[in-house]
Design an enzyme around this catalytic site. Structure first.
Site, PDB file in Angstrom:
ATOM      1  N   ASP A  91       1.160  -1.429  -0.199  1.00 23.14           N
ATOM      2  CA  ASP A  91       0.103  -0.133  -0.221  1.00 23.14           C
ATOM      3  C   ASP A  91       0.849   1.344   0.253  1.00 23.14           C
ATOM      4  OD1 ASP A  91      -2.627  -1.001   0.358  1.00 23.14           O
ATOM      5  OD2 ASP A  91      -2.415  -1.509   2.011  1.00 23.14           O
ATOM      6  N   ASP A 119       0.221   5.617   2.031  1.00 22.39           N
ATOM      7  CA  ASP A 119      -0.693   5.184   2.785  1.00 22.39           C
ATOM      8  C   ASP A 119       0.019   5.681   3.720  1.00 22.39           C
ATOM      9  OD1 ASP A 119      -2.844   3.895   3.992  1.00 22.39           O
ATOM     10  OD2 ASP A 119      -2.237   1.639   3.171  1.00 22.39           O
ATOM     11  N   ASP A 158       2.135   1.144  10.619  1.00 20.92           N
ATOM     12  CA  ASP A 158       0.674   0.508  10.591  1.00 20.92           C
ATOM     13  C   ASP A 158       1.613  -1.051  11.371  1.00 20.92           C
ATOM     14  OD1 ASP A 158      -0.389   2.115   8.911  1.00 20.92           O
ATOM     15  OD2 ASP A 158      -0.767   0.423   7.715  1.00 20.92           O
ATOM     16  N   ARG A 214      -4.289  10.972  12.951  1.00 24.14           N
ATOM     17  CA  ARG A 214      -3.824   9.501  14.065  1.00 24.14           C
ATOM     18  C   ARG A 214      -2.337   9.681  14.246  1.00 24.14           C
ATOM     19  NH1 ARG A 214      -5.748   5.376   9.345  1.00 24.14           N
ATOM     20  NH2 ARG A 214      -7.724   5.479   9.195  1.00 24.14           N
TER      21      ARG A 214
END
Length: 472
Positions: free
Chosen positions: A268, A292, A296, A348
């Site tokens: 991604d 992206d 993560d 985030r």
């Protein structure tokens, strides 16, 4: 004890159900990857702490070790307990209300103009930064990690591997001397760089277990290509990299170990992807402009510390847990400490599902929508952070954002704030037990510095210009 056993049993069940059904970018879950997934499940169980509050205490614990190979408090500049109040007052002495960061130039000479004594001001940096012989003692870095990633040793037990080439041409048979060749080795390795370089990855870089990527002594950029993936691995340290302008990659045949390669699907465009992995430490990394997410951590990843890093110019900064249905992330445990969340960030920082996250002494100088968010009932402890709301967006001054739940549900989530500082009208909407107190002892716990001190604590966040023979 029975509750702990039940918790671990439920966690084992969640992981066992999840791993066969979620493949990440693996085109075919062959016997090799199935074994890796099974091993990752065991590693995750080992890294999981049934009492996460004990690790919150551990993060603030000062380590005094009388062994000859450990930096003493006198050597690393660590303050004695009776000096802490004086130290804190001194830290507040210069422009604590300023949102500007004096970086003294860019790139290679970022810190070269700093004068006077070394001023490492947080416990992780004090452990190593003020030694001019750090290059002779690289592996001592492993003694400095705190928080949930405290067990991480990376390639400490292995040899030094020197990356001499920035090329990334062959995904199946990478050339010796390249970063891709280094990270696929099965043995523990401490990976360093011969000189400054910019590495453009043609496909995602798959890191094997027991590796340290240590960019100290060189100015190393991973940029304008694919990102870095840790999938079903354990015990990885990444230190001192610049990671930016990462884009999605098409996939294809990629080697992930000296004895295995296979078909990967499209990636991604995450800068750093942690997937089903445990005992990970990310320190002094500069990240921006990935397609992206910047970072993560998903699919049951745990035992992670993200520290001393600088994040800029990005929308979805840090995602901890990717799916509302993925209960394997219920036992994800992450420490986010001494980071600077800077210019051009939207949201985030982090965004959490299910897990337990300790957010301590970070500097939030910019956001557009919110800073810390979550769903599925995560526990979030916010200690000693500084939150500066966007002055041009009065409707986005709330630090927190809760998704996929009514107030009747999220009011029971334990989101607590202590010693945080709020500016420009910023506010943290707390929930859970208002009488909640983290169990601290004088032996285990040094309380977080007040949020007023974070401009000093995070002053050197991001990749440093470390040069051999000089203090960083």
């Amino acid at each position: 004890m029975e509750m702990v056993r039940l918790s671990k049993l439920m966690f084992t069940f969640c992981i066992a159900v999840l791993i066969p059904t979620i493949r990440g970018n693996i085109s075919e879950l062959d016997e090799y990857w199935s074994q890796r997934a099974d091993e990752a499940r065991e590693f995750t169980l080992q890294a999981y702490h049934s009492d996460p509050y004990e690790i919150v205490d551990h993060f603030h614990e000062r380590h005094y070790d009388n062994s000859t190979d450990v930096t003493t408090p006198e050597e690393d500049g660590d303050a004695k307990p009776e000096e802490e109040e004086k130290e804190f007052i001194e830290m507040l002495g210069s422009s604590t209300n300023s949102t500007r960061r004096s970086l003294r130039g860019k790139g290679k000479g970022k810190w070269s103009k700093l004068k006077g004594p070394c001023t490492a001001s947080n416990p992780i940096d004090k452990c190593w930064r003020c030694r001019s012989d750090w290059a002779k003692r690289r592996k001592k870095l492993t003694r400095c990690v705190r928080g949930f990633g405290h067990r991480t040793t990376g390639g400490k037990r292995g040899r030094i591997y020197v990356v001499t080439s920035n090329l990334d041409e062959d995904m199946v048979n990478p050339k010796p001397g390249t970063l891709r060749h280094a990270v696929i080795q099965k043995e523990p390795l401490w990976i360093i760089f011969k000189n400054d370089m910019s590495i453009r990855l043609n496909q995602e870089l798959l890191i094997n277990s027991h590796k340290t990527i240590d960019a100290r002594g060189a100015n190393v950029h991973v940029a304008h290509g694919a990102g870095i993936t840790m999938q079903f691995v354990k015990n990885v340290i990444i230190h001192g990299l610049h990671i930016h302008h990462i884009s999605e990659s098409s996939g294809g045949m990629i080697r992930d170990s000296v004895d295995h390669f296979g078909m990967r699907t499209r990636a991604d465009g995450d800068g750093l992807s942690i997937y089903g992995s445990s005992n990970i430490w990310l320190d002094h990394i500069s990240m921006s402009k990935c397609q992206d997410g910047l970072i993560d951590a998903i699919v049951g990843s745990t035992g992670i510390t993200i520290s001393n890093s600088h994040f800029t110019h990005h929308n979805d900064v840090m995602l901890l847990g990717a799916q509302n249905t993925n209960e394997a992330d219920k036992h994800m445990q992450v420490t986010v400490a001494y980071n600077h969340f800077g210019k051009g960030l939207v949201q985030r920082m982090p965004r959490i599902r299910w897990g337990f996250v300790h957010v301590v002494n970070n500097d939030y100088t910019h956001w557009e929508l919110y800073a810390i968010g979550g769903s599925q009932g995560p526990t979030i402890l916010s200690h000693g952070n500084r939150f500066i709301a966007p002055p041009h967006k009065p409707h986005y001054r709330e630090v927190t954002k809760r998704d996929y739940a009514s107030e009747d549900e999220w009011k029971h989530w334990n989101w607590r704030s202590d010693k945080d500082v709020f500016m420009n009208g910023a506010y943290f909407r707390q929930s859970g037990n208002p009488q909640y107190k983290c169990a601290h002892t004088r032996q285990q716990m040094i309380k977080p510095k007040n949020g007023l001190a974070v401009s000093k604590l995070t002053k050197y966040a991001g990749a440093l210009d470390c040069r051999v023979g000089r203090r960083c």
